[in-house]
Design an enzyme around this catalytic site. Sequence first.
Site, PDB file in Angstrom:
ATOM      1  N   ARG A   1      -3.310   8.892  18.684  1.00  0.00           N
ATOM      2  CA  ARG A   1      -2.059   9.356  18.064  1.00  0.00           C
ATOM      3  C   ARG A   1      -1.232  10.222  19.015  1.00  0.00           C
ATOM      4  O   ARG A   1      -0.575  11.169  18.583  1.00  0.00           O
ATOM      5  CB  ARG A   1      -2.324  10.110  16.763  1.00  0.00           C
TER       6      ARG A   1
ATOM      7  N   ASP B   1       0.729   0.135  13.672  1.00  0.00           N
ATOM      8  CA  ASP B   1      -0.244   0.702  12.744  1.00  0.00           C
ATOM      9  C   ASP B   1      -1.300  -0.354  12.439  1.00  0.00           C
ATOM     10  O   ASP B   1      -1.033  -1.562  12.566  1.00  0.00           O
ATOM     11  CB  ASP B   1       0.432   1.151  11.444  1.00  0.00           C
TER      12      ASP B   1
HETATM   13  O1  CP3 Z   1      -0.060   6.999  19.174  1.00  0.00           O
HETATM   14  C1  CP3 Z   1      -0.828   6.184  18.590  1.00  0.00           C
HETATM   15  O2  CP3 Z   1      -2.028   6.441  18.393  1.00  0.00           O
HETATM   16  C2  CP3 Z   1      -0.300   4.808  18.241  1.00  0.00           C
HETATM   17  C3  CP3 Z   1       0.071   4.562  16.907  1.00  0.00           C
HETATM   18  C4  CP3 Z   1      -0.912   4.548  15.727  1.00  0.00           C
HETATM   19  C5  CP3 Z   1      -0.493   4.922  14.425  1.00  0.00           C
HETATM   20  N1  CP3 Z   1      -1.519   4.671  13.544  1.00  0.00           N
HETATM   21  C6  CP3 Z   1       0.838   5.440  14.089  1.00  0.00           C
HETATM   22  C7  CP3 Z   1       1.090   6.076  12.780  1.00  0.00           C
HETATM   23  C8  CP3 Z   1      -2.248   4.128  15.633  1.00  0.00           C
HETATM   24  C9  CP3 Z   1      -3.204   3.672  16.716  1.00  0.00           C
HETATM   25  C10 CP3 Z   1      -2.617   4.203  14.244  1.00  0.00           C
HETATM   26  C11 CP3 Z   1      -3.941   3.797  13.730  1.00  0.00           C
HETATM   27  C12 CP3 Z   1      -4.256   4.033  12.317  1.00  0.00           C
HETATM   28  N2  CP3 Z   1      -3.431   3.930  11.230  1.00  0.00           N
HETATM   29  C13 CP3 Z   1      -5.580   4.283  11.840  1.00  0.00           C
HETATM   30  C14 CP3 Z   1      -6.833   4.357  12.681  1.00  0.00           C
HETATM   31  C15 CP3 Z   1      -6.948   5.613  13.467  1.00  0.00           C
HETATM   32  C16 CP3 Z   1      -7.094   6.865  12.667  1.00  0.00           C
HETATM   33  O3  CP3 Z   1      -6.233   7.751  12.869  1.00  0.00           O
HETATM   34  O4  CP3 Z   1      -8.024   6.981  11.875  1.00  0.00           O
HETATM   35  C17 CP3 Z   1      -5.496   4.409  10.432  1.00  0.00           C
HETATM   36  C18 CP3 Z   1      -6.644   4.686   9.497  1.00  0.00           C
HETATM   37  C19 CP3 Z   1      -4.136   4.167  10.061  1.00  0.00           C
HETATM   38  C20 CP3 Z   1      -3.583   4.106   8.688  1.00  0.00           C
HETATM   39  C21 CP3 Z   1      -2.490   5.064   8.456  1.00  0.00           C
HETATM   40  N3  CP3 Z   1      -1.251   5.010   9.080  1.00  0.00           N
HETATM   41  C22 CP3 Z   1      -2.480   6.140   7.553  1.00  0.00           C
HETATM   42  C23 CP3 Z   1      -3.650   6.538   6.663  1.00  0.00           C
HETATM   43  C24 CP3 Z   1      -1.220   6.749   7.648  1.00  0.00           C
HETATM   44  C25 CP3 Z   1      -0.695   7.887   6.797  1.00  0.00           C
HETATM   45  C26 CP3 Z   1      -1.314   9.167   7.143  1.00  0.00           C
HETATM   46  C27 CP3 Z   1      -0.577   9.792   8.268  1.00  0.00           C
HETATM   47  O5  CP3 Z   1      -1.200  10.185   9.272  1.00  0.00           O
HETATM   48  O6  CP3 Z   1       0.638   9.916   8.083  1.00  0.00           O
HETATM   49  C28 CP3 Z   1      -0.472   6.068   8.649  1.00  0.00           C
HETATM   50  C29 CP3 Z   1       0.910   6.362   9.101  1.00  0.00           C
HETATM   51  C30 CP3 Z   1       1.152   6.491  10.569  1.00  0.00           C
HETATM   52  N4  CP3 Z   1       0.626   5.680  11.541  1.00  0.00           N
HETATM   53  C31 CP3 Z   1       1.993   7.451  11.180  1.00  0.00           C
HETATM   54  C32 CP3 Z   1       1.963   7.189  12.570  1.00  0.00           C
HETATM   55  C33 CP3 Z   1       2.724   7.907  13.647  1.00  0.00           C
HETATM   56  C34 CP3 Z   1       2.829   8.501  10.447  1.00  0.00           C
HETATM   57  C35 CP3 Z   1       3.911   7.834   9.672  1.00  0.00           C
HETATM   58  C36 CP3 Z   1       5.306   8.336   9.956  1.00  0.00           C
HETATM   59  O7  CP3 Z   1       5.686   8.621  11.109  1.00  0.00           O
HETATM   60  O8  CP3 Z   1       6.079   8.378   8.978  1.00  0.00           O
END
Ligand code: CP3
Length: 351
Positions: free
Chosen positions: A26, A76
């Site tokens: 992230r 994502d």
């Molecule tokens: O920089 C990076 O790592 C690349 C982008 C990336 C995102 N999600 C962007 C994101 C990656 C590799 C992920 C993987 C991801 N997504 C996982 C596995 C890794 C982990 O962290 O456990 C999981 C379980 C998800 C599912 C997910 N996506 C959830 C549960 C959420 C909401 C919770 C949260 O953190 O907001 C997301 C949203 C998400 N994915 C955001 C980002 C930057 C935030 C959304 C936003 O900007 O509005």
Amino acid sequence: MKTIDKSFIRALKGEILDTPPFWLMRQAGRYLPEYREIRSKSRDFLDFCYTPDLAVEATLQPLRRYNFDAAILFSDILVIPDALGQKVAFKEGEGPVLEPVRSAGDVARLNGERLHDHLAPVYETISRLASSIPETTTLIGFSGAPWTLATYMVEGHGSKDFPAARTWAFSGAFSDTGFADLISLLVDAVSEYLCAQVDNGAEALQLFDTWAGVLSPSQFERWVIEPTAEIVRRVKTAHPDVPIIGFPRGAGVLYADFVRRTGVDGVSLDNGVPLDWASSVLQPLCTVQGNLDNMALLAGGQAMETETTQILDALAGGPFIFNLGHGILPQTPPEHVARLGEIIRGRNETR
Ligand code: CP3
């Protein structure tokens, strides 16, 4: 520059480097004001992921601030259920919401035929990044692993204990209830998705199995190790040289079985894995990545310095990539990331 000259790739091929490569899960995202700025241009998070101009920019933002050795595609894990035809939405302050898949009939309605059409914008993002990132930086592609994708698909939202997914998984291990078909559909989709990412320029791959740690050992074998081993086998058949990192978060001692049985080149450790065990048991088997507590990065100061030094002392003498034990938290001050980079990079000069 050939891929093989990049320090991140060299570490994954088993080389021990004076200064370990580093990147952070992230590393793009809400802790960066410039991310919040471009994110405010799309109401819908999936639209943001499917807009190559924005996804390329989000991927590049952390590289302008810090000299990470790798860039991870901005996307994502939930693009896979979306591409299979399940309804997926991200709700402000609530996280992902999906129309749950709970029966064999629901699984039969998912459809892999439009996978590549649907994910074409992601492939476009990757190919643009491949030609625009610095030449010493490695481009990492990724996917959710089948079990973790299934937890969101079945539950319909994030959860702490995944009651619907885990009960269905138990019955699915013994009879034909549809759960095994869901996992096998995901093995197909994830393998194809990862191969297409490599075809478009991804140089290494990470499989996120964020919720691997909630499974009993027998279920871990069936729904984490077996599907991952099959994905690794398929991707390696098409792309033998592309290194793959597995992240079975929370696997505990099962990390060792995971590494031995799946054929991954590297394994990403959560912050609960003891360093001496990682260096004596895991590092002889493959490259290890990790495992600074994301709260230590948020706290900064002496705690972060001490924890980071302990990790480097224990693991940097073997094949190693520095990372967190889980993704950066949105409240993390960006200066802490800069300081972390100095600690990792500055070490050789001060020793
Ligand atoms: O920089 C990076 O790592 C690349 C982008 C990336 C995102 N999600 C962007 C994101 C990656 C590799 C992920 C993987 C991801 N997504 C996982 C596995 C890794 C982990 O962290 O456990 C999981 C379980 C998800 C599912 C997910 N996506 C959830 C549960 C959420 C909401 C919770 C949260 O953190 O907001 C997301 C949203 C998400 N994915 C955001 C980002 C930057 C935030 C959304 C936003 O900007 O509005």
